[in-house]
Scaffold this motif. Structure first.
Motif, short mmCIF file in Angstrom:
data_model
loop_
_atom_site.label_atom_id
_atom_site.label_comp_id
_atom_site.label_asym_id
_atom_site.label_seq_id
_atom_site.Cartn_x
_atom_site.Cartn_y
_atom_site.Cartn_z
N TRP A 101 0.82 -1.20 0.00
CA TRP A 101 0.00 0.00 0.00
C TRP A 101 0.86 1.26 0.00
CZ3 TRP A 101 -0.18 -4.07 3.31
CH2 TRP A 101 0.40 -3.92 4.57
N VAL A 102 2.03 1.20 0.62
CA VAL A 102 2.95 2.34 0.59
C VAL A 102 3.71 2.36 -0.73
CG1 VAL A 102 4.81 3.54 1.80
CG2 VAL A 102 3.17 2.17 3.10
N LYS A 103 4.13 1.19 -1.17
CA LYS A 103 4.88 1.08 -2.42
C LYS A 103 4.09 1.65 -3.60
CE LYS A 103 7.27 -2.50 -5.18
NZ LYS A 103 8.65 -2.02 -5.01
N LEU A 104 2.79 1.35 -3.65
CA LEU A 104 1.97 1.84 -4.75
C LEU A 104 1.76 3.35 -4.66
CD1 LEU A 104 0.55 0.50 -7.20
CD2 LEU A 104 -1.57 0.63 -5.89
N ALA A 105 1.67 3.87 -3.46
CA ALA A 105 1.57 5.32 -3.29
C ALA A 105 2.84 6.00 -3.79
CB ALA A 105 1.32 5.68 -1.82
N ASP A 106 3.98 5.38 -3.48
CA ASP A 106 5.28 5.93 -3.84
C ASP A 106 5.57 5.80 -5.34
OD1 ASP A 106 8.00 6.89 -2.72
OD2 ASP A 106 8.57 5.18 -3.95
N GLU A 107 5.26 4.64 -5.89
CA GLU A 107 5.67 4.35 -7.27
C GLU A 107 4.58 4.63 -8.31
OE1 GLU A 107 7.20 0.39 -7.48
OE2 GLU A 107 8.84 0.80 -6.08
N PHE A 108 3.32 4.69 -7.88
CA PHE A 108 2.25 4.99 -8.83
C PHE A 108 1.56 6.31 -8.54
CE2 PHE A 108 -2.35 5.01 -9.63
CZ PHE A 108 -2.31 5.11 -11.01
N SER B 289 -3.90 3.89 8.43
CA SER B 289 -4.30 2.51 8.75
C SER B 289 -5.43 2.56 9.77
CB SER B 289 -3.11 1.74 9.33
OG SER B 289 -2.07 1.65 8.38
N THR B 290 -6.66 2.39 9.30
CA THR B 290 -7.81 2.51 10.19
C THR B 290 -7.81 1.45 11.29
OG1 THR B 290 -9.05 1.29 8.48
CG2 THR B 290 -9.35 3.67 8.58
N ILE B 291 -7.18 0.32 11.05
CA ILE B 291 -7.11 -0.71 12.09
C ILE B 291 -6.33 -0.21 13.30
CG2 ILE B 291 -5.12 -1.79 10.96
CD1 ILE B 291 -5.91 -4.43 12.16
N PHE B 292 -5.33 0.64 13.06
CA PHE B 292 -4.52 1.17 14.16
C PHE B 292 -5.03 2.52 14.66
CE2 PHE B 292 -1.53 -1.74 12.00
CZ PHE B 292 -1.25 -2.57 13.07
N MET C 5 -9.29 15.38 6.24
CA MET C 5 -8.81 14.49 5.20
C MET C 5 -9.84 14.28 4.11
SD MET C 5 -6.78 11.57 7.39
CE MET C 5 -7.98 11.48 8.68
N ILE C 6 -9.33 14.11 2.90
CA ILE C 6 -10.15 13.71 1.76
C ILE C 6 -9.77 12.28 1.41
CG2 ILE C 6 -10.61 14.10 -0.70
CD1 ILE C 6 -11.81 16.26 1.03
N PHE C 7 -10.76 11.40 1.38
CA PHE C 7 -10.56 10.00 1.04
C PHE C 7 -10.26 9.90 -0.45
CE2 PHE C 7 -12.23 6.00 -0.58
CZ PHE C 7 -11.90 5.05 0.38
N LEU C 8 -9.09 9.34 -0.81
CA LEU C 8 -8.70 9.20 -2.21
C LEU C 8 -8.91 7.78 -2.71
CD1 LEU C 8 -5.37 11.25 -2.21
CD2 LEU C 8 -7.70 12.05 -2.68
N GLY C 9 -8.51 6.81 -1.92
CA GLY C 9 -8.66 5.41 -2.33
C GLY C 9 -8.49 4.50 -1.15
N GLY C 10 -9.38 3.52 -1.03
CA GLY C 10 -9.30 2.57 0.08
C GLY C 10 -8.50 1.35 -0.29
N ASN D 99 -8.48 -18.58 6.82
CA ASN D 99 -9.28 -17.70 5.95
C ASN D 99 -10.27 -16.89 6.77
OD1 ASN D 99 -10.56 -16.41 3.85
ND2 ASN D 99 -11.56 -18.25 3.03
N TYR D 100 -9.70 -16.05 7.65
CA TYR D 100 -10.54 -15.14 8.44
C TYR D 100 -11.23 -14.12 7.54
CZ TYR D 100 -8.36 -16.79 12.79
OH TYR D 100 -7.92 -17.55 13.85
N GLY D 101 -10.75 -13.99 6.32
CA GLY D 101 -11.38 -13.08 5.37
C GLY D 101 -10.51 -11.89 5.04
N ALA D 102 -10.72 -11.36 3.84
CA ALA D 102 -10.09 -10.10 3.45
C ALA D 102 -10.65 -9.00 4.34
CB ALA D 102 -10.39 -9.81 1.99
N GLN D 103 -9.86 -7.96 4.56
CA GLN D 103 -10.26 -6.90 5.47
C GLN D 103 -10.04 -5.53 4.85
OE1 GLN D 103 -11.57 -7.65 8.56
NE2 GLN D 103 -11.36 -9.80 7.98
N PHE D 104 -10.84 -4.56 5.29
CA PHE D 104 -10.57 -3.17 4.94
C PHE D 104 -9.54 -2.66 5.93
CE2 PHE D 104 -11.16 1.40 5.41
CZ PHE D 104 -11.07 1.81 4.10
N ALA D 105 -8.46 -2.08 5.43
CA ALA D 105 -7.34 -1.74 6.31
C ALA D 105 -7.05 -0.25 6.42
CB ALA D 105 -6.08 -2.45 5.83
N GLY D 106 -7.48 0.54 5.45
CA GLY D 106 -7.16 1.95 5.52
C GLY D 106 -7.31 2.63 4.18
N ALA D 107 -6.76 3.83 4.09
CA ALA D 107 -6.95 4.60 2.87
C ALA D 107 -5.82 5.58 2.65
CB ALA D 107 -8.27 5.36 2.93
N LEU D 108 -5.62 5.90 1.39
CA LEU D 108 -4.73 6.99 1.01
C LEU D 108 -5.56 8.26 1.08
CD1 LEU D 108 -1.82 7.50 -0.06
CD2 LEU D 108 -2.83 7.55 -2.35
#
Length: 357
Positions: A43-50, A99-102, A149-154, A239-248
């Motif tokens: 999630w950080v790598k994509l923010a940095d490189e894309f 990171s909304t989990i934290f 904050m403005i939500f850009l992408g989750g 397989n506890y499931g995919a989770q929503f973790a945060g946003a850019l």
């Protein structure tokens, strides 16, 4: 003074004034981009490189008056994990991965997937569901804006599994074991006989290596870059499931001052960051798991019946979570019902309905 000299002077003056006007119209914004996690994590790598280079490229191509000057402060150099939203609110950062989990106290509604696990292993679907719930319930959007904050992408996280030092052949094998489980995911340990210990991707390896814990609840794309299988080679695929973790996110103060064309481009690139990230995780988690196996990992699949058993032993924390938020004036029950309803509408099968007693 000759007529020719006067004309040259007037022309030079006009060019100078025109240059000043152009400079005044241009808007160069200094941007500090922060994340508590390092750039090695996706999630950080994509923010940095894309996100950052793509945003710069599109602003330039559109001849926008807005231009950003970046200071990349990833890996907790400016804001530690769990403090990123505060850094944006206080003006220490203009772009952040939160990171909304934290940061559950600030974003309690966004942690609904963590109190209602075992829903889907499709990270794209989880991200889609959370964005749909957020679009329907204004309080979720307001959680971002009231913190400047403005939500850009989750971003979602690929499904969680249990990584342990020793094999877990059955649920009873967890009795007395200490397991790293961050934030709300500690609820997934309750009722299993194990003990949840706080931690994060930065601490799991050392915690297990030094005996502080005997395993961690985490996801493949997080476990792989920290080489977790070196100390916890046994993977119980719960397989506890995919989770929503945060946003850019971007600072609302900065965003609101941008020209309209730049605002549009920021939101477009944010949406593409969202889509690219979730597609990236969906396609890479399986490949990384295969690489882990090649490097000595020992995965074990849970049968559908075992998975149902694991879900059944957990206390239903979703209902008290929702009612607690209701008592504080937040739409906890509405979020939970909408969240579960989205999966039912999509025809997803899950082992336990957390909206029921």
């Amino acid at each position: 003074m000759s007529k020719k000299i006067r004309m040259l002077g007037l022309l030079a003056g006009a060019v100078f004034v025109g240059g000043l006007a152009q400079q005044a119209q241009a808007q160069t914004v200094k941007m500090t981009a922060v994340a508590g996690h390092p750039v090695t994590l996706p999630w950080v790598k994509l923010a940095d490189e894309f996100f950052i280079p793509e945003l710069d490229k599109r602003l330039a191509a559109a001849n926008s008056k807005a231009k950003f000057e970046w200071n990349r402060a990833w890996g907790g150099t400016v804001a530690k994990l769990g403090t990123e939203s505060g850094a944006v609110k206080d003006g220490l950062a203009e772009l952040a991965f939160v990171s909304t989990i934290f940061e559950a106290p600030k974003f309690p509604l966004h942690n609904v997937s963590y109190v209602a696990p075992f829903m889907t292993d499709d990270v794209r679907m989880m991200s889609k569901v959370i964005k749909s719930v957020q679009a329907k319930i204004p309080a979720m959007t307001e959680a971002w804006t009231k913190n400047n904050m403005i939500f850009l992408g989750g971003t979602g996280l690929d499904t969680y599994h249990l990584f342990t030092k020793n094999p877990i052949g059955k649920l009873e094998d967890l009795q007395g074991k200490k397991i790293n489980a961050p934030g709300p995911s500690a609820n997934w340990v309750k009722g299993t006989g194990a003990v949840a210990v706080a931690g994060s991707l930065q601490t799991y390896y050392n915690d297990i290596q030094t005996g502080v814990t005997e395993g961690a609840l985490t996801f493949v794309t997080g476990a792989f870059p920290i080489k977790l299988i070196e100390v916890a080679p046994h993977i119980t695929k719960v397989n506890y499931g995919a989770q929503f973790a945060g946003a850019l996110v971007m600072s609302k103060r900065v965003f609101d001052k941008l020209p309209k064309d730049a605002q549009k481009i920021v939101m477009e690139v944010g949406g593409e960051y969202d889509a690219r990230f979730n597609e990236l995780l969906a396609t890479t988690s399986g490949n990384l798991l295969k690489q882990m196996e090649a490097n000595g990992a020992k995965p074990r699949d849970l049968s559908a019946e075992e998975r149902k058993q694991w879900a059944a032993v957990l206390p239903n924390v979703a209902l008290p979570w929702a009612k607690d938020l209701d008592s504080k004036g937040m739409p906890g029950s509405k979020v939970l019902e909408t969240f579960i309803g989205e999966f039912k509408t999509a025809g997803v099968s899950f082992p336990r309905d957390w909206s029921k007693e």
